[in-house]
Design a protein around this motif. Structure first.
Motif, PDB file in Angstrom:
ATOM      1  N   UNK A   1       0.935  -1.348  -0.253  1.00 35.31           N
ATOM      2  CA  UNK A   1       0.045   0.214   0.087  1.00 35.31           C
ATOM      3  C   UNK A   1       0.822   1.250  -0.067  1.00 35.31           C
ATOM      4  N   UNK A   2       1.885   1.051   0.776  1.00 31.29           N
ATOM      5  CA  UNK A   2       2.743   2.439   0.844  1.00 31.29           C
ATOM      6  C   UNK A   2       3.556   2.788  -0.456  1.00 31.29           C
ATOM      7  N   UNK A   3       3.868   1.617  -1.195  1.00 34.50           N
ATOM      8  CA  UNK A   3       4.667   1.958  -2.640  1.00 34.50           C
ATOM      9  C   UNK A   3       3.641   2.185  -3.504  1.00 34.50           C
ATOM     10  N   UNK A   4       2.394   1.929  -3.522  1.00 34.10           N
ATOM     11  CA  UNK A   4       1.467   2.242  -4.551  1.00 34.10           C
ATOM     12  C   UNK A   4       1.175   3.512  -4.372  1.00 34.10           C
ATOM     13  N   UNK A   5       0.880   4.172  -2.979  1.00 33.55           N
ATOM     14  CA  UNK A   5       0.496   5.470  -2.724  1.00 33.55           C
ATOM     15  C   UNK A   5       1.719   6.414  -3.290  1.00 33.55           C
ATOM     16  N   UNK A   6       2.906   5.970  -2.960  1.00 32.39           N
ATOM     17  CA  UNK A   6       4.018   6.890  -3.057  1.00 32.39           C
ATOM     18  C   UNK A   6       4.141   6.984  -4.743  1.00 32.39           C
ATOM     19  N   UNK A   7       4.018   5.836  -5.467  1.00 31.73           N
ATOM     20  CA  UNK A   7       4.122   5.924  -6.806  1.00 31.73           C
ATOM     21  C   UNK A   7       2.888   6.966  -7.287  1.00 31.73           C
ATOM     22  N   UNK A   8       1.638   6.631  -6.678  1.00 31.38           N
ATOM     23  CA  UNK A   8       0.624   7.544  -7.295  1.00 31.38           C
ATOM     24  C   UNK A   8       0.684   8.738  -7.135  1.00 31.38           C
ATOM     25  N   UNK A   9       1.214   9.322  -5.771  1.00 31.05           N
ATOM     26  CA  UNK A   9       1.223  10.766  -5.882  1.00 31.05           C
ATOM     27  C   UNK A   9       2.528  11.264  -6.654  1.00 31.05           C
ATOM     28  N   UNK A  10       3.656  10.397  -7.127  1.00 34.59           N
ATOM     29  CA  UNK A  10       4.625  10.934  -7.846  1.00 34.59           C
ATOM     30  C   UNK A  10       4.300  11.460  -9.192  1.00 34.59           C
ATOM     31  N   UNK A  11       3.032  10.672  -9.599  1.00 41.30           N
ATOM     32  CA  UNK A  11       2.594  11.044 -11.158  1.00 41.30           C
ATOM     33  C   UNK A  11       2.037  11.960 -11.535  1.00 41.30           C
ATOM     34  N   UNK A  12       1.567  12.985 -10.460  1.00 38.77           N
ATOM     35  CA  UNK A  12       0.810  14.151 -10.720  1.00 38.77           C
ATOM     36  C   UNK A  12       1.610  15.388 -10.252  1.00 38.77           C
ATOM     37  N   UNK A  13       1.496  16.359 -10.874  1.00 41.54           N
ATOM     38  CA  UNK A  13       2.408  17.505 -10.385  1.00 41.54           C
ATOM     39  C   UNK A  13       1.844  18.241  -9.082  1.00 41.54           C
ATOM     40  N   UNK A  14       0.557  18.295  -8.872  1.00 37.62           N
ATOM     41  CA  UNK A  14      -0.095  19.065  -7.646  1.00 37.62           C
ATOM     42  C   UNK A  14       0.416  18.174  -6.209  1.00 37.62           C
ATOM     43  N   UNK A  15       0.685  16.765  -6.641  1.00 45.12           N
ATOM     44  CA  UNK A  15       0.705  15.804  -5.336  1.00 45.12           C
ATOM     45  C   UNK A  15       2.312  15.430  -5.128  1.00 45.12           C
ATOM     46  N   UNK A  16       3.166  15.765  -6.115  1.00 43.94           N
ATOM     47  CA  UNK A  16       4.314  15.300  -6.162  1.00 43.94           C
ATOM     48  C   UNK A  16       5.278  15.758  -4.889  1.00 43.94           C
ATOM     49  N   UNK A  17       4.711  17.051  -4.464  1.00 47.63           N
ATOM     50  CA  UNK A  17       5.494  17.555  -3.103  1.00 47.63           C
ATOM     51  C   UNK A  17       5.374  16.752  -1.836  1.00 47.63           C
TER      52      UNK A  17
ATOM     53  N   UNK B   1       7.995  13.563  -1.042  1.00 45.76           N
ATOM     54  CA  UNK B   1       9.173  13.619  -0.052  1.00 45.76           C
ATOM     55  C   UNK B   1       8.790  13.656   1.334  1.00 45.76           C
ATOM     56  N   UNK B   2       7.399  14.402   1.721  1.00 46.99           N
ATOM     57  CA  UNK B   2       6.992  14.411   3.151  1.00 46.99           C
ATOM     58  C   UNK B   2       6.856  13.075   3.603  1.00 46.99           C
ATOM     59  N   UNK B   3       6.104  12.226   2.485  1.00 47.66           N
ATOM     60  CA  UNK B   3       5.681  10.550   3.052  1.00 47.66           C
ATOM     61  C   UNK B   3       7.048   9.904   3.194  1.00 47.66           C
ATOM     62  N   UNK B   4       7.924  10.090   2.196  1.00 45.88           N
ATOM     63  CA  UNK B   4       9.114   9.437   2.351  1.00 45.88           C
ATOM     64  C   UNK B   4      10.073   9.815   3.723  1.00 45.88           C
TER      65      UNK B   4
END
Length: 279
Positions: free
Chosen positions: A147-163, A166-169
């Motif tokens: 679940x964590x890696x799916x959420x991390x990859x999904x957030x990195x695909x969009x410009x608005x959610x990409x920041x 880093x916080x999640x990581x």
């Protein structure tokens, strides 16, 4: 090509002696002459070049908007595809842990005894229980990781959610990194502690075997009857563990006020309270 590297505001007109060049950033797009203005029905080259620049800006806006929509649709498709793959992995992980746990429960005779040379360290029943609990923990940790890696990859695909990636990581990785660093720093102490623990286990095993022999009548001692051998063995082993925690643990860990010594003190206090009715 210019639409992918410049903004519409970067389109400008550079006037020359007998022509005007339209640039998108540093890239030349078109060079216009007075004949072009006359053919287009504009009154001057300046007006014609301004109109062409406005058309280029609008074309860049449309292309960038189309590209953004296409990227968003593609990213959403990747998110859905990754979600399906994550669900597949979760299902396979659940099936694997269930099969492994059922195998351990239904085949207790195939679980070996862990031995250190001739010393029995872990019995099959204890190892079987540990394996059942371990498979449950593996399933839980695997589900959280997927679940964590799916959420991390999904957030990195969009410009608005990409920041937020880093916080999640940082929220997840930083504590783990710190824990690994502290664990590596304590490896020498862990080695010494493991050696001391093995020595204590050997002593406890010897005491248990000796008093079991007395209880069965195989060994006779004048100061202890066979009926009292089993409780005496239990009390002596508890005393050895408490003494090790109180006196040996500070020497091994180098901390006189450490957790192990405090546990030993609590054990001795508990034994004292438990012996109050007897006294």
């Amino acid at each position: 090509q210019a639409a992918g590297s410049v903004k519409p505001e970067d389109v400008r007109v550079e006037e020359r002696a007998d022509s005007a060049a339209v640039y998108a950033g540093k890239t030349p797009i078109i060079e216009l002459y007075p004949d072009d203005a006359a053919a287009a029905g504009d009154s001057s080259l300046k007006d014609h070049s301004a109109r062409v620049a406005a058309q280029i800006r609008e074309a860049i806006r449309r292309e960038q908007k189309r590209s953004a929509i296409a990227n968003t649709v593609f990213s959403l498709s990747l998110v859905v595809l990754a979600a399906l793959f994550a669900i597949y992995l979760l299902r396979k992980l659940g099936e694997f842990t269930d099969r492994a746990r059922d195998f351990v429960v239904k085949n207790p005779d195939r679980i070996p005894t862990l031995r250190l040379y001739s010393l029995e360290v872990v019995r099959p029943a204890a190892l079987r229980s540990a394996l059942v609990v371990g498979f449950g923990a593996l399933r839980f940790i695997g589900q959280i990781s997927i679940g964590y890696f799916w959420l991390l990859g999904s957030l990195s695909l969009f410009e608005t959610t990409r920041p937020y990636t880093e916080k999640l990581t940082g929220l997840v990785v930083s504590p783990i990194t710190g824990l690994i660093g502290r664990a590596v720093a304590t490896i020498p102490m862990l080695v010494v502690t493991a050696i001391a623990a093995v020595a204590v286990l050997v002593v406890l095993r010897f005491v248990a075997m000796f008093f079991s022999s007395v209880a069965r009548g195989e060994t006779r001692v004048a100061w202890l009857s066979a009926e009292l051998a089993t409780p005496t063995s239990m009390l002596l082993r508890i005393g050895i563990v408490a003494a090790v925690l109180v006196f040996a643990a500070p020497v091994v860990t180098g901390d006189e006020q450490g957790a192990l010594s405090r546990v030993g003190t609590v054990v001795i206090a508990a034994l004292g309270l438990a012996a109050t009715p007897l006294l």
